[in-house]
Design a protein around this motif. Sequence first.
Motif, mmCIF file in Angstrom:
data_model
loop_
_atom_site.group_PDB
_atom_site.id
_atom_site.type_symbol
_atom_site.label_atom_id
_atom_site.label_comp_id
_atom_site.label_asym_id
_atom_site.label_seq_id
_atom_site.Cartn_x
_atom_site.Cartn_y
_atom_site.Cartn_z
ATOM 1 N N GLU A 125 -9.757 4.415 -1.744
ATOM 2 C CA GLU A 125 -9.013 3.342 -1.078
ATOM 3 C C GLU A 125 -9.916 2.156 -0.762
ATOM 4 O OE1 GLU A 125 -6.009 2.658 2.761
ATOM 5 O OE2 GLU A 125 -7.108 4.541 2.538
ATOM 6 N N GLY B 214 -0.004 2.075 -7.098
ATOM 7 C CA GLY B 214 0.436 1.164 -6.045
ATOM 8 C C GLY B 214 1.811 0.626 -6.375
ATOM 9 N N SER C 250 -3.168 -0.169 -4.849
ATOM 10 C CA SER C 250 -3.313 0.389 -3.502
ATOM 11 C C SER C 250 -4.481 1.364 -3.446
ATOM 12 C CB SER C 250 -2.018 1.093 -3.094
ATOM 13 O OG SER C 250 -2.179 1.803 -1.888
ATOM 14 N N LYS D 182 0.828 -1.203 0.000
ATOM 15 C CA LYS D 182 0.000 0.000 0.000
ATOM 16 C C LYS D 182 0.863 1.255 0.000
ATOM 17 C CE LYS D 182 -3.727 -2.508 0.367
ATOM 18 N NZ LYS D 182 -4.656 -2.628 -0.780
#
Length: 209
Positions: free
Chosen positions: A52, A184, A74, A21
């Motif tokens: 997210e 990510g 991520s 992440k």
Amino acid sequence: MDTIKQLQWRYATKKFDRNKKLSKTKLDILKRAFNLTATSFGLQTIKLVVIENEVLRGSLVKHSYNQKQVLDASHLLVICIQRDISTADVNAYYDNIKAIRNTSDTILEPYRLELIDMMKNMTVEARQQWSKNQAYISLGNLLTVCAVEGIDSCPMEGFMPEEFDTILELNKQNLKSVLLLPVGYRADDDMFAEFEKVRKSIDDAIIEL
């Protein structure tokens, strides 16, 4: 940091590592970079939605032609444009200039009126296209910043904007989604990471006068 080396390292990531992440620091850099993107007149008729939540992103996969990057990255960045640009938007922009720079109305007023007139003389479709041009500038900026920061990304036009707009309730905010950027870190087994970058030669791509 070797900028060219990082741009060589960058590719459209096809498979992200779901366990890696972005830190808050890295995410803040991307937010600030988006906000610092050059836009025509500095009007900023674009907005960035940062997602997210994995459940929400999972619901968007089928509306992204099942491209798994939307979920496996991520975060998912959704670049949006305003559905329309009003006189109030232009006034707010020039009011902000005045507040930040303490520029007098005498100097600002001709520019304010010129931009208001320019927007009024465009159709809604033309104003949206104008904003889309700014969205693509922001995408290019984010791609470069991602590369420099060692963040993997995958620019995407292949999705169903109307479905995204409904699920994310963008209509209520006078917004339309136009571009996606999952960000990510690449998975170790993404074979595309090892592919040689295919580009024209510098001589073919550049004209020097």
